[in-house]
Scaffold this motif. Structure first.
Motif, mmCIF file in Angstrom:
data_model
loop_
_atom_site.group_PDB
_atom_site.id
_atom_site.type_symbol
_atom_site.label_atom_id
_atom_site.label_comp_id
_atom_site.label_asym_id
_atom_site.label_seq_id
_atom_site.Cartn_x
_atom_site.Cartn_y
_atom_site.Cartn_z
ATOM 1 N N LEU A 84 0.826 -1.202 0.000
ATOM 2 C CA LEU A 84 0.000 0.000 0.000
ATOM 3 C C LEU A 84 0.859 1.252 0.000
ATOM 4 N N ARG A 85 0.341 2.297 -0.622
ATOM 5 C CA ARG A 85 1.011 3.584 -0.572
ATOM 6 C C ARG A 85 0.796 4.207 0.809
ATOM 7 N N ALA A 86 1.854 4.780 1.359
ATOM 8 C CA ALA A 86 1.733 5.417 2.671
ATOM 9 C C ALA A 86 0.952 6.720 2.549
ATOM 10 N N THR A 87 0.127 6.987 3.551
ATOM 11 C CA THR A 87 -0.618 8.238 3.592
ATOM 12 C C THR A 87 -0.143 9.058 4.782
ATOM 13 N N THR A 137 -24.566 -2.468 25.940
ATOM 14 C CA THR A 137 -24.063 -1.634 27.033
ATOM 15 C C THR A 137 -23.133 -0.524 26.557
ATOM 16 N N VAL A 138 -22.927 -0.392 25.235
ATOM 17 C CA VAL A 138 -22.084 0.678 24.715
ATOM 18 C C VAL A 138 -22.844 1.450 23.643
ATOM 19 N N SER A 139 -22.337 2.622 23.323
ATOM 20 C CA SER A 139 -22.884 3.406 22.220
ATOM 21 C C SER A 139 -22.085 3.085 20.964
ATOM 22 N N CYS A 140 -22.774 2.695 19.899
ATOM 23 C CA CYS A 140 -22.103 2.232 18.700
ATOM 24 C C CYS A 140 -22.757 2.849 17.473
ATOM 25 N N GLU A 141 -21.932 3.331 16.539
ATOM 26 C CA GLU A 141 -22.426 4.005 15.349
ATOM 27 C C GLU A 141 -21.781 3.383 14.118
ATOM 28 N N TRP A 142 -22.527 3.339 13.015
ATOM 29 C CA TRP A 142 -22.030 2.752 11.765
ATOM 30 C C TRP A 142 -21.564 3.861 10.824
ATOM 31 N N ILE A 143 -20.257 3.910 10.566
ATOM 32 C CA ILE A 143 -19.683 4.796 9.562
ATOM 33 C C ILE A 143 -18.831 3.912 8.660
ATOM 34 N N PRO A 144 -19.331 3.512 7.507
ATOM 35 C CA PRO A 144 -18.682 2.456 6.726
ATOM 36 C C PRO A 144 -17.374 2.864 6.072
ATOM 37 N N ALA A 145 -16.461 1.922 6.009
ATOM 38 C CA ALA A 145 -15.239 2.065 5.217
ATOM 39 C C ALA A 145 -15.564 1.639 3.790
ATOM 40 N N PRO A 146 -15.037 2.328 2.773
ATOM 41 C CA PRO A 146 -15.381 2.005 1.387
ATOM 42 C C PRO A 146 -14.635 0.783 0.866
ATOM 43 N N TYR A 147 -15.363 -0.105 0.222
ATOM 44 C CA TYR A 147 -14.737 -1.207 -0.517
ATOM 45 C C TYR A 147 -14.878 -0.844 -1.985
ATOM 46 N N GLU A 148 -13.854 -0.178 -2.516
ATOM 47 C CA GLU A 148 -13.936 0.371 -3.869
ATOM 48 C C GLU A 148 -12.645 0.111 -4.636
ATOM 49 N N GLU A 149 -12.805 -0.025 -5.948
ATOM 50 C CA GLU A 149 -11.670 -0.203 -6.842
ATOM 51 C C GLU A 149 -11.218 1.161 -7.352
ATOM 52 N N PHE A 150 -9.909 1.339 -7.553
ATOM 53 C CA PHE A 150 -9.387 2.596 -8.077
ATOM 54 C C PHE A 150 -8.058 2.303 -8.774
ATOM 55 N N GLY A 151 -7.637 3.225 -9.622
ATOM 56 C CA GLY A 151 -6.357 3.074 -10.299
ATOM 57 C C GLY A 151 -6.320 1.861 -11.209
ATOM 58 N N ASP A 152 -5.148 1.254 -11.318
ATOM 59 C CA ASP A 152 -4.950 0.108 -12.196
ATOM 60 C C ASP A 152 -5.219 -1.195 -11.439
ATOM 61 N N VAL A 159 -10.297 6.178 7.931
ATOM 62 C CA VAL A 159 -10.992 4.908 7.736
ATOM 63 C C VAL A 159 -11.989 4.970 6.584
ATOM 64 N N GLN A 160 -12.361 6.180 6.162
ATOM 65 C CA GLN A 160 -13.266 6.342 5.026
ATOM 66 C C GLN A 160 -12.518 6.641 3.722
ATOM 67 N N ASP A 161 -11.195 6.548 3.752
ATOM 68 C CA ASP A 161 -10.370 6.800 2.576
ATOM 69 C C ASP A 161 -10.163 5.480 1.827
ATOM 70 N N LYS A 162 -10.684 5.376 0.620
ATOM 71 C CA LYS A 162 -10.606 4.117 -0.130
ATOM 72 C C LYS A 162 -9.175 3.743 -0.505
#
Length: 637
Positions: free
Chosen positions: A102-105, A242-257, A293-296
């Motif tokens: 993976l490319r470093a961010t 017993t905890v507060s939990c929220e759904w913020i999805p991570a993208p499963y997406e194709e990009f580049g080559d 976490v939302q960065d494909k």
């Protein structure tokens, strides 16, 4: 994340004027005085402060959220101005060589408008008339500011300044800073649980604080319904109630080559078991964590936990495989939890509410997937091994020596305590966190001592003397260079909850088998750093002088179908030598999750016949082939 390259911590060094309290009862008196001045029940004030900081002052240094003092009053803008940067080990968090790395961010948080939960100290300054600097540096003033905020919240909600703790449920929920009802309610419930059960503790500044139990307290939880807080989108999250939990999805997406991110779709536990939970710190602020976490093009993990209130965000389903651990075998078999914080800053302080929220989540996941609650299955990112020799030096070191493993496991109902007598054959590392103040360097700059702080770590020496050389790790330093006390140097230390086979004892010193050698640590009877234990150990089979050690439990070559290139079963540079013993976490058969493409039709779990034992080999876990070792009770002669 534990996988981020360089991120700017929201932290600063302790101010020059910070000092310890001058008497052990001063902080208790400060709570009594502030409670009386602002007509807040003292038990409520103490309970809130315990959830914020466990009553610690952190010598005036800010938390990851820019929080100061026992009440964790937040002033993130000031903290940002004093922020210091530090580096973190870089490597491929996917840990699989079947596709390009993976490319470093690189990311740096910006000084933009901050949410209200990160600006409570300036408001407390206005309410009390005290200078902001004093609220940051003086514990008694900080407590006074917290009391003022609670009283203001009670008035804003139209509630009387009652002497009954139960009337303050809404104000406590508001103090959390949470903007959703579930998180605010969970926080208030935890505060009232502390009030009911009581607490007693000596703080990091030597202050003795007591909250007497009030078992009859009944909080008025209906108050939260009238506060107008939003309802977080649970989105089918996999969390305990017993905890507060929220759904913020991570993208499963194709990009580049043909590249894709930031996780892999799978069908766990149907296609492969989930055997581990990996504990990380984020090395980023909360807002930056959610962006990453939302960065494909980046990486994804399963859960993120917020420092201020323990709020949980789930981003990928547990059936899917996250890219977080740097070891593909562990990724494929684990769930990753990222905690907002910075490992190299002792006063990044993980809050009590985050510990509690995380412990509930781990306990829930443990029960759901049959994951043992021990340090060989609840892994720190710093105990995940390099899968191959070339990766050892790039493996990560979070959550680091300042994560309180003993407290964490106690919250899960699994405290570290003796399970045998002196002849049990094993020890469980268990230093007293607050009193165990090891010297570390490199928190802010290489070679510069870190601020004194409690730690879960115990240091290892080549001989039973603190003047002896530190134990060496040939994987980290093949040329034989000595180990260091740098906060990121894992070569010569063990951590609370880890178990090792006893090699020898001399007076106040205990030797364990570690990385193929005998390693000594100080373990005096008046203040032990380890307790006696028993269990199963592995040792080379009779006639074998040494056996190889592996960083992953992959199948044998014959298990792979013809269309999949077999992964090398390559040993690490270490050896398990005849006569040595290592605690085992159980057996597993070799598995490899093949998933090099976005198209899941080619994905497959390759399962072999070779059996491996997981062992606690050094600071990190490792595996040995069952065919190479025999298993014994730890107390067998």
């Amino acid at each position: 994340m534990g996988v981020a390259a360089l991120l700017l911590p929201l932290l600063g060094a302790a101010p020059p004027g910070a000092r310890a309290e001058d008497s052990s009862g001063r902080l208790q008196s400060a709570f009594a005085a502030a409670a009386a001045e602002y007509r807040v029940p003292q038990s409520v004030l103490l309970g809130v402060s315990y959830l914020q900081s466990r009553w610690d002052s952190h010598d005036g240094a800010p938390s990851v959220s820019g929080g100061y003092g026992p009440m964790h009053l937040t002033d993130a803008r000031t903290a940002l101005k004093k922020a210091v940067g530090h580096s973190h080990a870089e490597g491929d968090a996917r840990g699989d060589d079947s596709r390009a790395p993976l490319r470093a961010t690189k990311a740096v948080p910006t000084n933009t408008e901050l949410p209200a939960r990160l600006r409570t100290l300036p408001r407390a300054a206005k309410l009390t008339g005290l200078p902001a600097e004093r609220l940051r540096e003086d514990a008694a003033a900080n407590v006074r500011g917290g009391a003022a905020l609670l009283a203001a919240a009670q008035k804003q909600l139209g509630r009387p300044l009652s002497e009954r703790p139960s009337d303050w449920y809404g104000a406590v929920a508001k103090f959390s800073g949470a903007d959703d009802a579930a998180t605010a309610g969970t926080y208030a419930n935890d505060v009232f649980a502390v009030i009911r059960d009581g607490e007693r503790r000596t703080t990091d500044a030597g202050q003795k604080v007591t909250l007497a139990a009030q078992p009859g307290v009944e909080p008025q939880s209906a108050q939260i319904e009238r506060m107008g807080l939003r309802r977080a989108d649970a989105g089918g999250t996999e969390c305990p109630k017993t905890v507060s939990c929220e759904w913020i999805p991570a993208p499963y997406e194709e990009f580049g080559d043909g590249d894709y991110g930031n996780h892999d779709l799978a069908d766990r536990p149907k296609d492969q078991s989930i055997d581990y939970i990996v504990i990380h710190d984020t090395e980023a602020t909360w807002e930056q964590t959610l962006k990453l976490v939302q960065d494909k093009t980046y990486l994804a993990w399963h859960y993120s936990l917020r420092s201020t209130d323990g709020h949980i965000v789930q981003s990928i389903k547990n059936k899917d495989v996250g890219w977080h651990a740097g070891n593909w075998y562990v990724n494929a078999k684990s769930i990753g939890l990222e905690h907002e914080g910075f490992l190299a800053q002792p006063d990044s302080w993980y809050t009590e509410e985050m510990y509690r929220s995380s412990a509930r989540l781990v306990k829930y996941l443990s029960k759901k997937y049959g994951i043992p609650l021990d340090r060989q299955h609840i892994l720190g990112h710093d105990t995940v091994p390099g899968p191959t020799t070339s990766t050892i030096r790039s493996m990560h070191t979070d959550p680091g020596p300042y994560w309180d493993w003993s407290h964490y496991f106690a919250l899960m109902g699994k405290p570290f305590h003796p399970t045998a007598g002196p002849n049990g054959g094993l020890v469980t590392i268990a230093p007293q966190f607050e009193l165990n103040r090891l010297e570390f360097t490199g928190c802010e700059k290489a070679g510069v001592p870190c601020a004194p702080h409690g730690s879960s770590a115990v240091r290892l020496y080549a001989e039973p003397s603190e003047d002896a050389p530190l134990i060496k790790d040939i994987g980290l330093r093949p040329n034989g260079d000595p180990s260091t006390i740098d906060v990121n140097d894992m070569a010569s230390r063990v951590s609370a909850g880890q178990q090792y086979a006893v090699a020898e004892r001399r007076g106040d010193w205990t030797a364990i088998w570690y990385l193929g050698q005998k390693a000594w640590f100080k373990n005096p009877v008046p203040l032990p750093t380890a307790v006696h234990a028993k269990g199963l150990v592995v040792t080379p089979k009779p006639g074998a002088s040494e056996v190889p050690v592996y960083g992953r439990a992959y199948p044998e070559k014959d298990a792979y179908p013809s269309n999949i290139t077999p992964q090398a079963v390559s040993p690490l540079p270490y050896k398990l030598l005849a006569g040595q013993r290592y605690a085992t976490g159980g057996t597993t058969t070799g598995e490899y999750f093949y998933s090099p493409t976005f198209d899941t039709t080619s994905h497959r779990v390759v399962k072999g016949k070779d059996v491996y034992y997981e062992i606690q080999f050094g600071h990190r876990v490792a595996w040995v082939r069952a065919a190479d070792v025999r298993v014994l009770p730890s107390n067998a002669s």
